[in-house]
Design an enzyme around this catalytic site. Structure first.
Site: not given
Length: 245
Positions: A86, A37, A16, A63-64, A148, A152
């Site tokens: 991403n 995904d 998405s 699952d990454i 977060y 990042k």
């Protein structure tokens, strides 16, 4: 005639939003998109859209944070040329309410999983391969997102470090730092969309396609001399100040 073998592009979190837009754009640019995904239904929908546009794509559900699964993913892409990291998580929590577990989970998904997949891909990417990481303008400071924002900021630092280490192999590593983009993640925020739009110099919010255009540039031959960069795509908000996300 034998079927043309297309260069492959892995895009995580492509079920998405920004990930889907990037996968569609890279497929349009001639890559076979590997849509990664956690959930099958949204990944399959991205694949359906890409194929409906006449391009090649397949879905990989994993699952990454599972390093064994991501290694299998890389092994399944013998013609890998581009990796787009991403996938990530996001939530709202005041600094005084954050726990060490909140930080660990954010880093596990947003940074450690990214590092692992970068390392796995870098071992097989050929000369001229591309790694594109999704950072965030929040890395420059954001209220109620300390965990977060920190994760990042780590993405930006990792990107620059890898750019130096992988330069000898002519693999470029760049990052995109989106501002406020209209995605499902945005809709989970308590802020009103209209109020957020009013805070942007452009007077509007970004679209996933705006980030996809940036990713397509980094994946293109035009960016072969660009590495270690963090491109802010935020409608000019970072120019006017960074006090809020």
């Amino acid at each position: 005639m034998p079927k043309q073998v297309l260069p492959q592009a892995i895009v995580t979190g492509a079920g998405s939003g920004i990930g889907r837009a990037i996968a569609r754009r890279l497929a349009h640019e001639g890559f076979a998109a590997i849509v990664v995904d956690r959930a099958a239904a949204p990944a399959d929908e991205t694949v359906r859209q890409i194929r409906a546009e006449g391009h090649e794509a397949r879905a990989e559900i994993l699952d990454i944070t599972d390093a064994t699964a991501t290694q299998r993913l890389v092994d399944s892409a013998p013609n890998l040329r581009v990796l787009v990291n991403n996938a990530g998580i996001f939530d709202v929590k005041k600094f005084n309410e954050l726990t060490a577990d909140d930080f660990r989970r954010m880093y596990e998904v947003n940074l450690i999983a990214m590092f692992t997949l970068c390392q796995q891909a870098a071992r097989v990417l050929p000369e001229g391969g591309r790694i594109i990481n999704l950072a965030s303008r929040a890395a420059f400071g954001a209220r109620n997102y300390a965990h977060y924002a920190a994760s990042k900021a780590g993405v930006a630092g990792l990107t620059k470090a890898l750019a130096l280490e992988l330069a000898a192999k002519q693999i470029t590593v760049n990052a995109i730092a989106p501002g406020v983009i209209m995605t499902d993640m945005l809709l989970e925020r308590p802020d009103g969309v209209a109020e957020l739009a009013a805070e942007q110099p452009t007077g509007k919010l970004g679209k996933p396609e705006h980030i996809a255009h940036a990713a397509a540039f980094f994946a293109s031959p035009f960016a072969e001399y660009v590495t270690g960069q963090v491109l802010i795509v935020d409608g000019g908000r970072s120019v006017g100040g960074t006090a809020a996300f």
